[in-house]
Every structure is written in C-alpha cells, then in structure tokens.
Design a protein around this motif. Structure first.
Motif, PDB file in Angstrom:
ATOM      1  N   LYS A 148      18.951  -4.431   2.531  1.00 15.68           N
ATOM      2  CA  LYS A 148      18.966  -5.693   1.799  1.00 15.68           C
ATOM      3  C   LYS A 148      17.839  -6.612   2.243  1.00 15.68           C
ATOM      4  CE  LYS A 148      22.801  -7.833   0.913  1.00 15.68           C
ATOM      5  NZ  LYS A 148      24.126  -8.490   1.081  1.00 15.68           N
ATOM      6  N   ASP A 149      17.380  -6.444   3.483  1.00 11.75           N
ATOM      7  CA  ASP A 149      16.328  -7.306   4.031  1.00 11.75           C
ATOM      8  C   ASP A 149      14.919  -6.851   3.641  1.00 11.75           C
ATOM      9  OD1 ASP A 149      18.220  -8.889   5.244  1.00 11.75           O
ATOM     10  OD2 ASP A 149      18.060  -7.906   7.200  1.00 11.75           O
ATOM     11  N   ILE A 150      14.797  -5.689   3.001  1.00  9.50           N
ATOM     12  CA  ILE A 150      13.475  -5.208   2.592  1.00  9.50           C
ATOM     13  C   ILE A 150      12.914  -6.120   1.499  1.00  9.50           C
ATOM     14  CG2 ILE A 150      12.227  -3.357   1.393  1.00  9.50           C
ATOM     15  CD1 ILE A 150      14.009  -1.340   2.811  1.00  9.50           C
ATOM     16  N   ASP A 151      11.714  -6.632   1.744  1.00  9.94           N
ATOM     17  CA  ASP A 151      11.037  -7.496   0.782  1.00  9.94           C
ATOM     18  C   ASP A 151       9.593  -7.030   0.677  1.00  9.94           C
ATOM     19  OD1 ASP A 151       9.983  -9.443  -0.807  1.00  9.94           O
ATOM     20  OD2 ASP A 151      10.506 -11.137   0.490  1.00  9.94           O
ATOM     21  N   LEU A 152       9.250  -6.432  -0.447  1.00 10.64           N
ATOM     22  CA  LEU A 152       7.921  -5.845  -0.599  1.00 10.64           C
ATOM     23  C   LEU A 152       6.886  -6.829  -1.134  1.00 10.64           C
ATOM     24  CD1 LEU A 152       8.749  -2.286  -1.990  1.00 10.64           C
ATOM     25  CD2 LEU A 152       8.526  -3.058   0.374  1.00 10.64           C
ATOM     26  N   GLN A 153       7.284  -8.046  -1.430  1.00 11.38           N
ATOM     27  CA  GLN A 153       6.342  -9.073  -1.892  1.00 11.38           C
ATOM     28  C   GLN A 153       5.535  -8.572  -3.092  1.00 11.38           C
ATOM     29  OE1 GLN A 153       6.017 -12.322  -0.444  1.00 11.38           O
ATOM     30  NE2 GLN A 153       7.940 -11.668   0.489  1.00 11.38           N
ATOM     31  N   THR A 154       6.231  -8.151  -4.121  1.00 15.51           N
ATOM     32  CA  THR A 154       5.584  -7.633  -5.319  1.00 15.51           C
ATOM     33  C   THR A 154       6.341  -8.069  -6.561  1.00 15.51           C
ATOM     34  OG1 THR A 154       4.886  -5.622  -6.483  1.00 15.51           O
ATOM     35  CG2 THR A 154       6.879  -5.475  -5.150  1.00 15.51           C
ATOM     36  N   ASP A 155       5.629  -8.158  -7.678  1.00 18.40           N
ATOM     37  CA  ASP A 155       6.276  -8.444  -8.953  1.00 18.40           C
ATOM     38  C   ASP A 155       6.780  -7.168  -9.630  1.00 18.40           C
ATOM     39  OD1 ASP A 155       5.754 -11.157  -8.732  1.00 18.40           O
ATOM     40  OD2 ASP A 155       3.794 -10.988  -9.700  1.00 18.40           O
ATOM     41  N   VAL A 156       6.430  -6.004  -9.081  1.00 18.43           N
ATOM     42  CA  VAL A 156       6.857  -4.730  -9.638  1.00 18.43           C
ATOM     43  C   VAL A 156       8.334  -4.509  -9.291  1.00 18.43           C
ATOM     44  CG1 VAL A 156       6.523  -2.228  -9.608  1.00 18.43           C
ATOM     45  CG2 VAL A 156       4.546  -3.750  -9.453  1.00 18.43           C
ATOM     46  N   PRO A 157       9.196  -4.282 -10.281  1.00 19.02           N
ATOM     47  CA  PRO A 157      10.624  -4.098  -9.981  1.00 19.02           C
ATOM     48  C   PRO A 157      10.885  -2.895  -9.070  1.00 19.02           C
ATOM     49  CG  PRO A 157      10.286  -4.482 -12.328  1.00 19.02           C
ATOM     50  CD  PRO A 157       8.926  -4.269 -11.732  1.00 19.02           C
ATOM     51  N   TYR A 158      11.818  -3.058  -8.130  1.00 22.62           N
ATOM     52  CA  TYR A 158      12.239  -1.968  -7.265  1.00 22.62           C
ATOM     53  C   TYR A 158      13.656  -2.246  -6.793  1.00 22.62           C
ATOM     54  CZ  TYR A 158      11.463  -5.118  -3.294  1.00 22.62           C
ATOM     55  OH  TYR A 158      11.528  -6.177  -2.415  1.00 22.62           O
TER      56      TYR A 158
ATOM     57  N   ARG B  97      14.559   3.261  -6.346  1.00 19.30           N
ATOM     58  CA  ARG B  97      13.812   3.137  -7.599  1.00 19.30           C
ATOM     59  C   ARG B  97      12.661   2.149  -7.434  1.00 19.30           C
ATOM     60  NH1 ARG B  97      16.733   5.386 -11.857  1.00 19.30           N
ATOM     61  NH2 ARG B  97      18.826   5.997 -11.166  1.00 19.30           N
ATOM     62  N   ALA B  98      11.557   2.432  -8.120  1.00 19.41           N
ATOM     63  CA  ALA B  98      10.425   1.511  -8.187  1.00 19.41           C
ATOM     64  C   ALA B  98       9.676   1.767  -9.475  1.00 19.41           C
ATOM     65  CB  ALA B  98       9.504   1.697  -6.983  1.00 19.41           C
ATOM     66  N   GLN B  99       9.121   0.709 -10.070  1.00 15.88           N
ATOM     67  CA  GLN B  99       8.494   0.845 -11.370  1.00 15.88           C
ATOM     68  C   GLN B  99       7.075   1.405 -11.296  1.00 15.88           C
ATOM     69  OE1 GLN B  99      10.733   0.209 -13.679  1.00 15.88           O
ATOM     70  NE2 GLN B  99       9.435   0.969 -15.337  1.00 15.88           N
ATOM     71  N   SER B 100       6.563   1.623 -10.079  1.00 12.70           N
ATOM     72  CA  SER B 100       5.258   2.262  -9.924  1.00 12.70           C
ATOM     73  C   SER B 100       5.315   3.233  -8.755  1.00 12.70           C
ATOM     74  CB  SER B 100       4.156   1.225  -9.683  1.00 12.70           C
ATOM     75  OG  SER B 100       4.170   0.763  -8.342  1.00 12.70           O
ATOM     76  N   ASN B 101       4.464   4.243  -8.790  1.00 14.54           N
ATOM     77  CA  ASN B 101       4.425   5.218  -7.706  1.00 14.54           C
ATOM     78  C   ASN B 101       3.949   4.587  -6.401  1.00 14.54           C
ATOM     79  OD1 ASN B 101       5.305   7.499  -9.228  1.00 14.54           O
ATOM     80  ND2 ASN B 101       3.298   7.628 -10.174  1.00 14.54           N
ATOM     81  N   LYS B 102       3.032   3.629  -6.491  1.00 14.02           N
ATOM     82  CA  LYS B 102       2.534   2.955  -5.284  1.00 14.02           C
ATOM     83  C   LYS B 102       3.652   2.201  -4.583  1.00 14.02           C
ATOM     84  CE  LYS B 102      -0.843  -0.471  -3.721  1.00 14.02           C
ATOM     85  NZ  LYS B 102      -1.920  -1.415  -4.136  1.00 14.02           N
ATOM     86  N   ILE B 103       4.447   1.458  -5.345  1.00 16.69           N
ATOM     87  CA  ILE B 103       5.552   0.705  -4.745  1.00 16.69           C
ATOM     88  C   ILE B 103       6.629   1.646  -4.222  1.00 16.69           C
ATOM     89  CG2 ILE B 103       7.382  -0.961  -5.221  1.00 16.69           C
ATOM     90  CD1 ILE B 103       4.597  -2.162  -4.895  1.00 16.69           C
TER      91      ILE B 103
END
Length: 377
Positions: free
Chosen positions: A209-219, A247-253
């Motif tokens: 729950k604490d993971i924050d990737l700082q991205t606008d890409v949904p995950y 799940r992530a909306q891009s392979n990079k994320i």
C-alpha cells in the motif's frame, strides 16, 4: 460473391455457430471440441489447415502470390469460474464471439475466390486466459513471414457502446505473483517462540500500500489470496501461501512496480525473520501501438459503421496475451480492434452477455480490415 454479401446470406449460420461455440465452452489447453468444430468448417471451405499434436491451436491459410502474410487471430478458450454455485468453463470473455467472427471472415474470403497478393492467415489460439497461448503459437510458427497482424475483442458498454468500434485497445500489463511465507510454528500462548507468517503477510500488505511510483500511468498491486494449512486456532502457522494481482498500463511502469514489490517482500521477510519465496506467473505485456495497423483498422471501421462511429482509442484496465506477439516481435505491425456490442455487466462476470448482432458488423469490419491491408501493402 462479394464478401459482405456472404455475411448477409449466412447471418443465421454465423449466429448458430456462435451459439454452438458458446455451448462448448472448454478451458485453456482443453479446447478439443471447439478446435475440431472450427477446423472442420475451415477444411470444408477449402482452406489449408494446420493442427498440432500437443495443443488445440489452428493455423488456416488462403495462399497468396507472395509468401508475405497478413494474419488475423482469435482466441478459443473459456474462463473457469463459479456460475450459480458450480465451477465450470464459461464464455464470459467473449472468445466464442471472437472465434466466430474470425472463422466467418475466413469463410467469406475463401468463398469469394480471392487470389490475394499476400497470404491470409487465420490463427485460432488456445489458452489466452492462462497468458500462454500466444507464446505457444509463436513457437509453432504462427508468425512466420507475418508483417501485419490483427485481432479483435468485444468490449463492455463502459468502454464502447453498441455499433461503435475502435482501431486499438490499449491494454495494460498484468501478472500474478505467487509466494510462500515460511515462519516457525509455535503455541499461540507462547508467540515469542514462533515466527508468525500471518503477521509477515500483513506487513507485506502494508508495504504494498505504501508503494508510490510518482506517475500518472495507472497501476495497482493487491494481495488477492492468503491461506494457511493450519486448522487449530491456538497454533501460529508455519507456512502461508499468497497471491498478488499486479497491473500497470505500460511495460515500463510494470518493470518498476515489480522492482518495488520485490523490495516490499524483502522488507516484510526481514521484519519478522521469515523466509519468502515468490515468482511472477501468468504475465502478459502491455499493448504496443502501431500507426500503420491502426490506420487500416480505422479505415475499415469507418467504411462499415461510418466515420462517426469510430472511437479513436479504447483504453482498458484489463490485459491480453495478444500483446506477446508484438512484445516478442518489436517490428511487427499489429493492433487489436475493440468492438462495441452492448456488453453487460462486464467481462469475466459470470452473467456476461452482449448483443450477438454485433458479430455481424464485427465480422464485416474484420473482412474490410484484411482487404484494406491487402490493398495498402
């Protein structure tokens, strides 16, 4: 005979085929009757059909002047889920509809007597729900000489309304992490003597729950299963099994999310002195957009439904193993066409339903897409 006239004349046959395939509903790697049904119709229409000894996939072709190939793919397997209290195969993802449309696209083009410049290949794939079928079909040569690949998928009304279609579905990447937590059993009255795997699992949930990737890409990443073999309520269990949906909306994320998840697991293990082993399973990559393939599909949709019914992009939070074809072949021009069909309440819902009339215009779109591809390449 004009290919679209073929669909008009065989509308009832097409719908009957859909209902037949819906009734067969076989699980991943068990599509025996489904495969046999489809193969027989293809062979009777004069297509060149290849089948396999170790799975039920099919490759069918209309030979062209050149050995370059334009391909169209369908998936055949049903989802295994609980329906009215009974666990059974159930076509709640629309693969019966996909197979019907691709089959009748092949039948219409074969009946037309078309002598294409490029070979037309029709790929009927097993085990999409396992995320393994595309990989197997590639192993067996499904993409040999393919320079254009198209697929299709029925979409919920929340994504595409009835009588609308999109030249691309932007699926995300998805996978399942399965793991085992090993601790030390102890009496609940003496917890200091044990290593509590449930507490380690709770720590892992919080770390995730604490993971924050700082991205606008949904995950997203969520624990979806947690189980122990312990039947006693006064014993701290030694082992727990867990599963995470990732799940992530891009392979990079997705790559970044897997790295952060590995760290979250390591922290939970260290905090409680437990051992956690894990692996990623049932992984499928995100969509790769290709303007060439998308342009052909967009033109075909516009010709069949009218330009006002073209939805430029269909964004889905789901995943599809179709995208292995492009992930493993970066130079391949490919797209998956999204088909609005009045689908409710949602994909994978045990009571999923859609308007079968969409299969008629969906098949016309696929036919026109292949004809457009032949004209423009």
């Amino acid at each position: 005979m004009n290919t679209l006239d073929f669909i008009n004349q065989h509308k009832e046959d097409l719908l009957k085929t859909y209902h037949d395939l819906h009734g067969l509903a076989e699980p991943s790697w068990g599509e025996e009757k489904t495969s046999g049904y489809i193969a027989e119709k293809l062979q009777n229409a004069g297509l060149k059909v290849k089948r396999f000894k170790d799975h039920f996939g099919i490759i069918a072709e209309i030979p062209g002047i050149s050995n370059q190939v334009v391909a169209l793919r369908a998936d055949m397997d049903a989802l295994v889920q609980e329906v009215n209290g009974v666990v059974r195969p159930n076509h709640s993802c629309g693969h019966d509809g996909h197979s019907t449309m691709v089959l009748y696209t092949a039948l219409a083009l074969a009946e037309s007597g078309l002598k294409p410049e490029h070979t037309l290949r029709f790929i009927f794939q097993p085990a999409e729900e396992k995320g393994e079928g595309a990989l197997k079909m590639m192993e067996d040569g499904a993409l040999e000489n393919v320079h254009l690949l198209f697929g299709t998928h029925v979409r919920p009304v929340s994504e595409l309304p009835f009588m609308k279609a999109s030249p691309v579905i932007i699926h995300g990447a998805a996978g399942t992490i399965r793991g085992i937590i090993k601790g030390r059993q102890a009496h609940a009255a003496r917890p200091n003597e044990g290593i509590n795997v449930i507490e380690a699992a709770a720590s892992l949930v919080q770390n995730l729950k604490d993971i924050d990737l700082q991205t606008d890409v949904p995950y997203s990443i969520k624990m979806t299963q947690l189980a122990t073999e312990n039947e006693a309520t006064n014993v701290i269990p030694e082992t727990a099994n867990f599963a995470l949906d990732v799940r992530a909306q891009s392979n990079k994320i997705m790559t970044e999310l897997k790295q952060r998840t590995a760290h979250a697991i390591e922290m939970a293990a260290d905090r409680y002195g437990a051992s956690i082993t894990w692996s990623m399973e049932e992984f499928v990559p995100a969509a790769a957009l290709n303007n060439t393939a998308m342009s052909m599909a967009e033109k075909a949709i516009g010709e069949i439904l009218g330009e006002e019914n073209v939805v430029p992009v269909c964004i889905s939070q789901g995943a599809e193993d179709f995208h292995f074809y492009t992930a493993r072949n970066p130079g391949l021009a490919a797209t998956m066409i999204g088909l609005g069909c009045g689908l409710t309440p949602g994909l994978h819902h045990p009571e999923m339903k859609f308007n079968p009339d969409a299969l008629i215009y969906g098949t016309r779109i696929l036919i026109q897409t292949l004809l457009t591809a032949l004209q423009e390449t």
